[in-house]
Design a protein around this motif. Structure first.
Motif, PDB file in Angstrom:
ATOM      1  N   ASP A   1      -8.444  -5.270 -10.739  1.00 49.43           N
ATOM      2  CA  ASP A   1      -7.752  -4.149 -11.356  1.00 49.43           C
ATOM      3  C   ASP A   1      -6.271  -4.143 -11.018  1.00 49.43           C
ATOM      4  O   ASP A   1      -5.554  -3.235 -11.396  1.00 49.43           O
ATOM      5  CB  ASP A   1      -8.413  -2.826 -10.941  1.00 49.43           C
ATOM      6  CG  ASP A   1      -8.455  -2.655  -9.437  1.00 49.43           C
ATOM      7  OD1 ASP A   1      -9.356  -1.941  -8.968  1.00 49.43           O
ATOM      8  OD2 ASP A   1      -7.608  -3.210  -8.729  1.00 49.43           O
TER       9      ASP A   1
ATOM     10  N   SER B   1      -6.285  -0.464 -15.410  1.00 46.20           N
ATOM     11  CA  SER B   1      -7.420   0.253 -14.842  1.00 46.20           C
ATOM     12  C   SER B   1      -8.018   1.219 -15.851  1.00 46.20           C
ATOM     13  O   SER B   1      -7.306   1.863 -16.629  1.00 46.20           O
ATOM     14  CB  SER B   1      -6.996   1.026 -13.591  1.00 46.20           C
ATOM     15  OG  SER B   1      -6.599   0.128 -12.583  1.00 46.20           O
TER      16      SER B   1
ATOM     17  N   ASN C   1      -9.528   5.514 -11.961  1.00 47.96           N
ATOM     18  CA  ASN C   1      -8.812   5.579 -10.693  1.00 47.96           C
ATOM     19  C   ASN C   1      -9.342   6.751  -9.880  1.00 47.96           C
ATOM     20  O   ASN C   1      -9.417   7.882 -10.391  1.00 47.96           O
ATOM     21  CB  ASN C   1      -7.308   5.749 -10.919  1.00 47.96           C
ATOM     22  CG  ASN C   1      -6.636   4.432 -11.268  1.00 47.96           C
ATOM     23  OD1 ASN C   1      -6.426   3.578 -10.421  1.00 47.96           O
ATOM     24  ND2 ASN C   1      -6.321   4.267 -12.548  1.00 47.96           N
TER      25      ASN C   1
ATOM     26  N   SER D   1      -8.766   8.773  -6.276  1.00 48.07           N
ATOM     27  CA  SER D   1      -7.772   8.953  -5.216  1.00 48.07           C
ATOM     28  C   SER D   1      -8.210  10.017  -4.228  1.00 48.07           C
ATOM     29  O   SER D   1      -8.468  11.165  -4.615  1.00 48.07           O
ATOM     30  CB  SER D   1      -6.408   9.352  -5.812  1.00 48.07           C
ATOM     31  OG  SER D   1      -5.927   8.357  -6.677  1.00 48.07           O
TER      32      SER D   1
ATOM     33  N   SER E   1     -10.635   6.043  -2.005  1.00 47.78           N
ATOM     34  CA  SER E   1      -9.780   5.682  -3.131  1.00 47.78           C
ATOM     35  C   SER E   1     -10.218   4.313  -3.645  1.00 47.78           C
ATOM     36  O   SER E   1     -10.499   3.410  -2.848  1.00 47.78           O
ATOM     37  CB  SER E   1      -8.303   5.625  -2.707  1.00 47.78           C
ATOM     38  OG  SER E   1      -7.843   6.896  -2.287  1.00 47.78           O
TER      39      SER E   1
ATOM     40  N   ALA F   1     -10.158   1.677  -7.586  1.00 46.56           N
ATOM     41  CA  ALA F   1      -9.805   1.532  -8.994  1.00 46.56           C
ATOM     42  C   ALA F   1     -10.774   0.553  -9.639  1.00 46.56           C
ATOM     43  O   ALA F   1     -11.235  -0.396  -9.005  1.00 46.56           O
ATOM     44  CB  ALA F   1      -8.366   1.043  -9.143  1.00 46.56           C
TER      45      ALA F   1
END
Length: 498
Positions: free
Chosen positions: A251, A256, A259, A261, A273, A275
């Motif tokens: 990614d 991506s 995502n 976070s 976190s 992706a």
């Protein structure tokens, strides 16, 4: 020797669960018992406590041969088990819980003054000053753990079994628990400590017993085994006979789809976190209890996130429920296909089209022609071996059941497919087919989040791997970094040394 279990064998039907397993504990020793899911820990403990009988082997406790016929017998002999989910009467008082079914009596009536005084005395040993007349439900998880331990102590327990006792505790509460354990250790009380948190094992345990595939594979003083060596021994090496052509990039190409976070909820998912690229197989790795499934459930809105963010194709994915995630193009193949996946008594056709039924309805009736077309398409595309679409799914092999579950979501035309332990419980050949299938789907543009306990699967199939430890993402490995050494060191939360 306080406890010696040797040559323990146990099978359930044709399935051999324990083979020559063993466990030795000295008085006043804290022994870690670890192993991945299915390693045999729970079965060994259930045999010790009388919940199961063993097929072969010997058990000696406090110098005599024993075969407990029930958990009540093991408790009477001096073994107390404190489970992750506290098995006490939440609406009764602290004192009543400590002396439940053993209340001191006077003239045939419960002597409450004596019971309350005795409860305060035993809790003072653990530096716990609380109102023993209040209901247990008024207190937090750590206090309830202390009450459960106090109950064991008042039963003159010489061995405590603590099953994931810190899973719901914060750092300060964990230290209170550890101080209690040290106090009991000084009094000669031994403990079996079952936990997935490696730092805790090194903080409190004297030795470790490691189980894998129903066997005791290693016993070592904690100070003599590194985290990486411990993880490697626990996971072992299962070489799978499959290969998959992976993408040259993950990614990191800025393309991506999803995502995540700083995702968090409770203590199981603290700060994750990751992706997932378009057309990528993103692996999610970690030891049992690291928070892999819990993270996936938060992304899918099966559980509610408390902090952090999830975006899908650049938009906030603040789903209220899984139905919202499904409408936005997500699918989720659960870890436990027998409990959360298949409906055993229903047919292959019915199982495959469960999710898409609302789209197949016309005037409240299912369009049977369209349904049959979808089922036949995926039976052929995925190579599902069944006598007909009407065959009950329970009659299919594990690998074919898993293909039906994959088809259930593929017919929804998802953008992201989350697969939790997609090859668990199926043979090597079927594993190869499932992984080849996922690879083909990714090559056609489907994004896949694959949770797996098997390192060889991640090495062979994943374009990137995010490693979790204790509810946190600790490392992301790109395609060329996905090696056994890197995965193990990241799971142990330790840098690789030459």
């Amino acid at each position: 020797m306080l406890l010696s279990m040797k040559g323990i064998n146990k099978s359930f039907g044709d399935v051999q669960v324990l083979t020559n397993a063993g466990l030795d504990i000295e008085p006043g020793e804290i022994m870690a018992l670890i192993g991945q899911n299915g390693a045999g820990k729970s079965t060994l403990i259930k045999i010790l406590t009388g919940a199961h009988s063993c097929d072969a082997g010997t058990i000696r406790f406090q110098g005599r041969d024993v075969r407990f016929a029930s958990t009540a017998e093991s408790q009477a002999a001096g073994i107390a088990t404190i489970y992750q989910e506290i098995n006490l009467a939440q609406n009764r008082t602290v004192a009543e819980n400590i002396f439940l079914a053993r209340e001191p009596r006077r003239f045939g009536l419960v002597d409450r003054a004596r019971m309350q005084a005795a409860a305060r005395t035993v809790l003072s040993r653990f530096k716990l000053d609380i109102d023993v007349n209040r209901p247990l439900q008024d207190f937090g998880a750590a206090t309830r753990q202390m009450v459960a331990i106090a109950r064991g102590v008042t039963q003159n327990a010489r061995l405590l079994i603590l099953d994931e006792p810190t899973s719901s505790l914060d750092e300060q509460e964990v230290e209170v628990l550890f101080e209690t354990m040290r106090t009991l250790k000084a009094d000669g009380v031994a403990a079996i400590f079952i936990s997935h948190r490696l730092d805790e094992l090194y903080a409190i345990c004297d030795r470790v017993t490691i189980m894998r595939d129903g066997r005791t594979v290693a016993v070592s003083p904690m100070k003599d085994i590194s985290k990486v060596a411990l993880v490697k021994t626990m996971l072992g090496k299962e070489l799978a006979a499959f290969t998959a052509k992976k993408r040259a990039h993950g990614d990191g190409d800025g393309n991506s789809l999803v995502n995540v976070s700083n995702l968090g909820a409770g203590v199981r998912v603290r700060d994750v976190s990751l992706a997932i690229g378009k057309g990528e197989i993103a692996g999610l790795a970690g030891l049992l209890g690291a928070g892999r499934t819990e993270t996936a459930r938060l992304i899918y809105a099966a559980d509610r996130k408390e902090r952090g963010s999830v975006t899908m194709a650049g938009r906030a994915a603040d789903y209220a429920a899984p139905a919202d995630a499904i409408r936005d193009g997500m699918g989720f193949v659960s870890e436990d296909r027998k409990v959360e996946g298949i409906v055993p008594e229903m047919s292959v056709r019915e199982n495959m089209t469960l999710a898409i039924l609302p789209r197949l309805q016309k005037a409240g009736l299912v369009d049977r022609v369209a349904q049959r077309g979808i089922v036949e398409k995926y039976i052929q595309a995925l190579g599902i071996k069944c006598s007909s679409p009407e065959q009950p799914i329970r009659e299919l092999s594990g690998g074919n059941q898993q293909k039906v579950l994959l088809a259930r979501w593929l017919c929804m035309d998802p953008r992201l497919l989350i697969v939790d332990e997609p090859t668990r419980g199926i043979d090597v050949g079927a594993k190869a087919e499932i992984l080849k299938l996922l690879r083909g789907l990714a090559d056609e543009g489907l994004s896949v989040l694959m949770i797996s306990s098997e390192l060889e699967e991640l090495i062979a199939a994943a374009d990137s791997v995010t490693v979790l430890s204790d509810g946190k993402s600790v490392r992301r490995l790109a395609s060329d970094e996905i090696t056994e050494a890197n995965l193990m060191s990241a799971m142990a939360h330790q840098e690789v040394t030459a």
